[in-house]
Motif scaffolding. Structure first.
Motif, mmCIF file in Angstrom:
data_model
loop_
_atom_site.group_PDB
_atom_site.id
_atom_site.type_symbol
_atom_site.label_atom_id
_atom_site.label_comp_id
_atom_site.label_asym_id
_atom_site.label_seq_id
_atom_site.Cartn_x
_atom_site.Cartn_y
_atom_site.Cartn_z
ATOM 1 N N ALA A 1 0.815 -1.153 0.009
ATOM 2 C CA ALA A 1 -0.037 -0.106 0.123
ATOM 3 C C ALA A 1 0.860 1.318 0.083
ATOM 4 O O ALA A 1 0.321 2.174 -0.723
ATOM 5 C CB ALA A 1 -1.129 -0.096 1.286
ATOM 6 N N ALA A 2 2.044 1.071 0.746
ATOM 7 C CA ALA A 2 3.151 2.443 0.714
ATOM 8 C C ALA A 2 3.419 2.454 -0.434
ATOM 9 O O ALA A 2 3.654 3.692 -1.121
ATOM 10 C CB ALA A 2 3.996 2.215 1.930
ATOM 11 N N THR A 3 4.034 1.390 -1.161
ATOM 12 C CA THR A 3 4.681 1.479 -2.222
ATOM 13 C C THR A 3 3.796 1.943 -3.595
ATOM 14 O O THR A 3 4.327 2.899 -4.336
ATOM 15 C CB THR A 3 5.037 -0.132 -2.705
ATOM 16 N N ARG A 4 2.566 1.814 -3.539
ATOM 17 C CA ARG A 4 1.681 2.253 -4.548
ATOM 18 C C ARG A 4 1.698 3.902 -4.514
ATOM 19 O O ARG A 4 1.199 4.592 -5.490
ATOM 20 C CB ARG A 4 0.169 1.815 -4.131
ATOM 21 N N ARG A 5 1.896 4.263 -3.590
ATOM 22 C CA ARG A 5 2.224 5.527 -2.924
ATOM 23 C C ARG A 5 3.588 6.426 -3.568
ATOM 24 O O ARG A 5 3.855 7.532 -3.094
ATOM 25 C CB ARG A 5 1.347 6.393 -1.784
ATOM 26 N N GLY A 6 4.292 5.513 -3.940
ATOM 27 C CA GLY A 6 5.896 5.888 -4.017
ATOM 28 C C GLY A 6 6.598 6.069 -2.559
ATOM 29 O O GLY A 6 7.523 6.841 -2.467
ATOM 30 N N LEU A 7 5.878 5.518 -1.539
ATOM 31 C CA LEU A 7 6.714 5.464 -0.254
ATOM 32 C C LEU A 7 6.894 4.082 0.230
ATOM 33 O O LEU A 7 6.821 2.977 -0.228
ATOM 34 C CB LEU A 7 5.494 5.953 0.763
ATOM 35 N N GLU B 1 -1.578 7.383 8.868
ATOM 36 C CA GLU B 1 -1.033 6.963 7.552
ATOM 37 C C GLU B 1 -1.196 5.516 7.630
ATOM 38 O O GLU B 1 -1.682 4.571 6.692
ATOM 39 C CB GLU B 1 0.098 7.390 7.231
ATOM 40 N N SER B 2 -0.917 4.751 8.658
ATOM 41 C CA SER B 2 -0.867 3.293 8.830
ATOM 42 C C SER B 2 -2.041 2.503 8.843
ATOM 43 O O SER B 2 -2.361 1.621 8.019
ATOM 44 C CB SER B 2 -0.011 2.912 10.061
ATOM 45 N N GLN B 3 -3.151 3.460 9.362
ATOM 46 C CA GLN B 3 -4.552 2.858 9.315
ATOM 47 C C GLN B 3 -4.885 2.876 7.911
ATOM 48 O O GLN B 3 -5.559 1.910 7.683
ATOM 49 C CB GLN B 3 -5.446 3.877 10.209
ATOM 50 N N VAL B 4 -4.585 3.784 7.128
ATOM 51 C CA VAL B 4 -4.832 3.779 5.727
ATOM 52 C C VAL B 4 -4.550 2.419 5.045
ATOM 53 O O VAL B 4 -5.012 1.982 4.233
ATOM 54 C CB VAL B 4 -4.513 5.031 4.877
ATOM 55 N N TYR B 5 -3.230 2.445 5.212
ATOM 56 C CA TYR B 5 -2.429 1.125 4.698
ATOM 57 C C TYR B 5 -3.212 -0.244 5.195
ATOM 58 O O TYR B 5 -3.523 -1.087 4.461
ATOM 59 C CB TYR B 5 -0.913 1.343 4.943
#
Length: 70
Positions: A29-35, A56-60
């Motif tokens: 999920a983080a990678t999809r945002r370039g993070l 932020e983690s809750q979204v992931y």
């Protein structure tokens, strides 16, 4: 007396995910945002024990449990 599992643990199990599987999906999920995500199994264990994940983690986590993949 047996302890009631944390809701995140119940959701993870219901999604058929291992701890490592949840970690992988959170990182995706983080990678999809370039993070990059520093989430690991130790962090997930802390969440299972009641530590509140940041926003932020809750979204992931939500994406990981929904099965969203790239």
């Amino acid at each position: 007396m047996e302890e009631t599992p944390h809701p995140l643990e119940l959701a993870r199990r219901a999604a058929g995910l291992t701890m490592d599987g949840l970690v992988d999906r959170i990182r995706d999920a983080a990678t999809r945002r370039g993070l990059r995500s520093g989430i690991d199994t130790a962090r997930v264990r802390k969440w299972h024990r009641g530590t509140r994940p940041n926003d932020e983690s809750q979204v992931y986590i939500a994406e990981a449990l929904a099965g969203l993949r790239t």
